[in-house]
Design a protein around this motif. Sequence first.
Motif, short mmCIF file in Angstrom:
data_model
loop_
_atom_site.label_atom_id
_atom_site.label_comp_id
_atom_site.label_asym_id
_atom_site.label_seq_id
_atom_site.Cartn_x
_atom_site.Cartn_y
_atom_site.Cartn_z
N GLU A 168 -30.29 14.75 -98.40
CA GLU A 168 -28.90 14.43 -98.10
C GLU A 168 -28.34 15.37 -97.04
OE1 GLU A 168 -24.63 13.62 -100.33
OE2 GLU A 168 -26.34 14.30 -101.49
N ALA A 169 -28.69 16.63 -97.11
CA ALA A 169 -28.17 17.61 -96.16
C ALA A 169 -28.68 17.37 -94.75
CB ALA A 169 -28.52 19.02 -96.62
N SER A 170 -29.92 16.89 -94.63
CA SER A 170 -30.53 16.76 -93.31
C SER A 170 -30.43 15.37 -92.70
CB SER A 170 -32.02 17.15 -93.39
OG SER A 170 -32.72 16.30 -94.30
N MET A 171 -30.25 14.34 -93.52
CA MET A 171 -30.30 12.97 -93.02
C MET A 171 -28.97 12.22 -93.04
SD MET A 171 -33.40 12.61 -92.06
CE MET A 171 -35.07 13.23 -92.32
N ILE A 172 -28.04 12.63 -93.86
CA ILE A 172 -26.82 11.86 -94.06
C ILE A 172 -25.68 12.38 -93.18
CG2 ILE A 172 -25.13 11.04 -95.74
CD1 ILE A 172 -28.04 9.98 -96.06
N GLN A 173 -25.01 11.47 -92.51
CA GLN A 173 -23.87 11.80 -91.66
C GLN A 173 -22.73 10.82 -91.94
OE1 GLN A 173 -25.20 11.79 -87.59
NE2 GLN A 173 -26.78 13.33 -87.93
N ARG A 174 -21.56 11.15 -91.45
CA ARG A 174 -20.41 10.23 -91.55
C ARG A 174 -20.23 9.52 -90.22
NH1 ARG A 174 -17.19 10.79 -96.09
NH2 ARG A 174 -17.48 12.71 -97.29
N VAL A 175 -19.97 8.22 -90.28
CA VAL A 175 -19.77 7.42 -89.07
C VAL A 175 -18.60 7.99 -88.27
CG1 VAL A 175 -19.19 5.13 -88.18
CG2 VAL A 175 -20.70 5.36 -90.17
N GLY A 176 -18.80 8.08 -86.97
CA GLY A 176 -17.78 8.64 -86.09
C GLY A 176 -16.65 7.68 -85.78
N PHE A 177 -15.78 8.12 -84.88
CA PHE A 177 -14.52 7.41 -84.61
C PHE A 177 -14.69 6.11 -83.84
CE2 PHE A 177 -13.20 11.84 -85.22
CZ PHE A 177 -12.19 11.67 -86.15
N LYS A 178 -15.85 5.87 -83.27
CA LYS A 178 -16.04 4.72 -82.38
C LYS A 178 -16.17 3.40 -83.13
CE LYS A 178 -19.04 3.18 -78.58
NZ LYS A 178 -20.23 3.52 -77.75
N TYR A 179 -16.54 3.45 -84.42
CA TYR A 179 -16.89 2.23 -85.15
C TYR A 179 -15.96 1.96 -86.33
CZ TYR A 179 -21.11 2.74 -82.35
OH TYR A 179 -21.98 2.86 -81.30
N LYS A 180 -15.97 0.73 -86.83
CA LYS A 180 -15.08 0.31 -87.91
C LYS A 180 -15.36 1.07 -89.21
CE LYS A 180 -14.44 -4.45 -86.27
NZ LYS A 180 -14.67 -5.89 -86.60
N GLY A 181 -16.59 1.50 -89.39
CA GLY A 181 -16.96 2.19 -90.62
C GLY A 181 -16.68 3.68 -90.58
N VAL A 182 -15.75 4.11 -89.73
CA VAL A 182 -15.46 5.53 -89.56
C VAL A 182 -15.27 6.21 -90.92
CG1 VAL A 182 -13.00 4.99 -89.21
CG2 VAL A 182 -13.89 7.21 -88.50
N GLY A 183 -16.00 7.31 -91.12
CA GLY A 183 -15.92 8.06 -92.36
C GLY A 183 -16.95 7.67 -93.40
N ARG A 184 -17.60 6.53 -93.26
CA ARG A 184 -18.62 6.10 -94.23
C ARG A 184 -19.86 6.97 -94.09
NH1 ARG A 184 -20.01 1.95 -97.40
NH2 ARG A 184 -18.24 0.63 -96.79
N LYS A 185 -20.44 7.39 -95.23
CA LYS A 185 -21.68 8.14 -95.21
C LYS A 185 -22.86 7.21 -94.97
CE LYS A 185 -20.67 12.21 -98.08
NZ LYS A 185 -21.11 12.98 -99.26
N VAL A 186 -23.68 7.55 -93.98
CA VAL A 186 -24.80 6.69 -93.61
C VAL A 186 -26.03 7.53 -93.28
CG1 VAL A 186 -23.31 4.87 -92.67
CG2 VAL A 186 -24.16 6.68 -91.15
N TYR A 187 -27.18 6.86 -93.29
CA TYR A 187 -28.39 7.39 -92.67
C TYR A 187 -28.42 6.74 -91.29
CZ TYR A 187 -33.42 8.27 -91.93
OH TYR A 187 -34.63 8.66 -91.43
N PRO A 188 -28.06 7.48 -90.23
CA PRO A 188 -27.85 6.86 -88.91
C PRO A 188 -29.11 6.22 -88.32
CG PRO A 188 -26.93 9.09 -89.00
CD PRO A 188 -27.81 8.92 -90.22
#
Length: 445
Positions: A232-252
Amino acid sequence: MNIMASYDLMETIRTTNQWLGASAQAMGSYPAMSMFPNPAVQWMAAWGEVTERSFSRMVVKPDWGIGSVVGDDGRDHVVTVETTVEKDFGDLIHFKVQGRREMNRRVLLVAPMSGHYATLLRSTVVSLLPDCDVYITDWRNARDIPVSAGKFDIEDYTLYLVDFMKELGPNTHVIAVCQPAPLTLAAAAYLAEEEPAAQPRSLTLIGGPIDPDATPTDVTDFGKRVTMGQLEASMIQRVGFKYKGVGRKVYPGLLQLLSFISMNGETHSKAFQNQISRVAKSEASDADKHNKFYDEYLAVMDMTAEFYLSTVERIFKGLEIAKNEFVVAGKKVDLGKITDIAVKTVEGEKDDISAPGQCVAALDLCTGLPDSMKAAHLEPGAGHYGIFAGSSWRKNIRPLVLEFIDANSGPRVVGGTAAAKPAAAKAAVVDAPADAPKGDKAMPV
């Protein structure tokens, strides 16, 4: 890494490389540059063209690009893509062939949610369309799904499959490719117990990790080496401001792409070097083999963090499917409840993603299914990609799958035995002929 800044940084790097490529291509294409021919200028323009195309494709969902199909009447029939069921995290879509008679075979293709779009199975769809009425699961990119839509983990995925199977009805034949194989098996067992009248006729599992420990690979070893906290620490990020899912935790998707490429880094590096050389020599084309493959391969999608983490924790680490301990919505799913859904497994001898042994384990888990309704096929020399979209699929596996579907399309008695379907005997365990052609080199799915 669970901050938007890291996600936006990756997107910034991608955009910068796209801009550098476009700039190099434009500069190298100036007419003034041709006054004094220089191979370095041609190489710069070629590098720019390949680079710009590659980095721009990473955020574009590929088109299905299936315009028509030849019917048994010898005429071309227009193909349209229609949405049958629409949901927040994925749709059930139908490839409707205009003006064609109703087909006897109705097929549901379950596409992987493992970094690439469902269009990765385009060639599989094209190969089945002349003989089948084809539906497919079309998963959405998590970055485009608002946080308000809620979570989506492997239990939600399984329930989506249950709903799709209910929608298509009991005369459906399901083909699951790679990652969704264990969850598709669970969905079939769920239906067998909860709503047997809606369960499909047959289930074909292609290269899926039913029991990842049966034959360990680099993929399964990775899941064992790291803890869930490290993952989780190395692979999971939050979607940035450019997309509708902003703030959602994802595996990019971009992070997944790095993993894909690293598995065959030398092969990919050589492929791009050769393509730059071909472009510089004016030997490349917009739809050449390199572009057709990488336009699809580089187009990646984000997965929800809960789907990725629950897959690793429950399928690969906990082996819940392999141990028949999988739980959906608080209810234990018993794979032994599958009693009249014919099950076939397909594996590739050279598969380095889901090695031989991982998928065929499904047959032992279906303890309530007669042996006459089980089948297995091991394709000699085939890699992962080859067993569902390469030459091995086209020449050997596809005909066997269609034969299996036909053998299990007769009348059904819910809760009955194989005797209710005399043709099922044709679905006995099948081995490929010794002179079967070699499959394509395995590529990650």
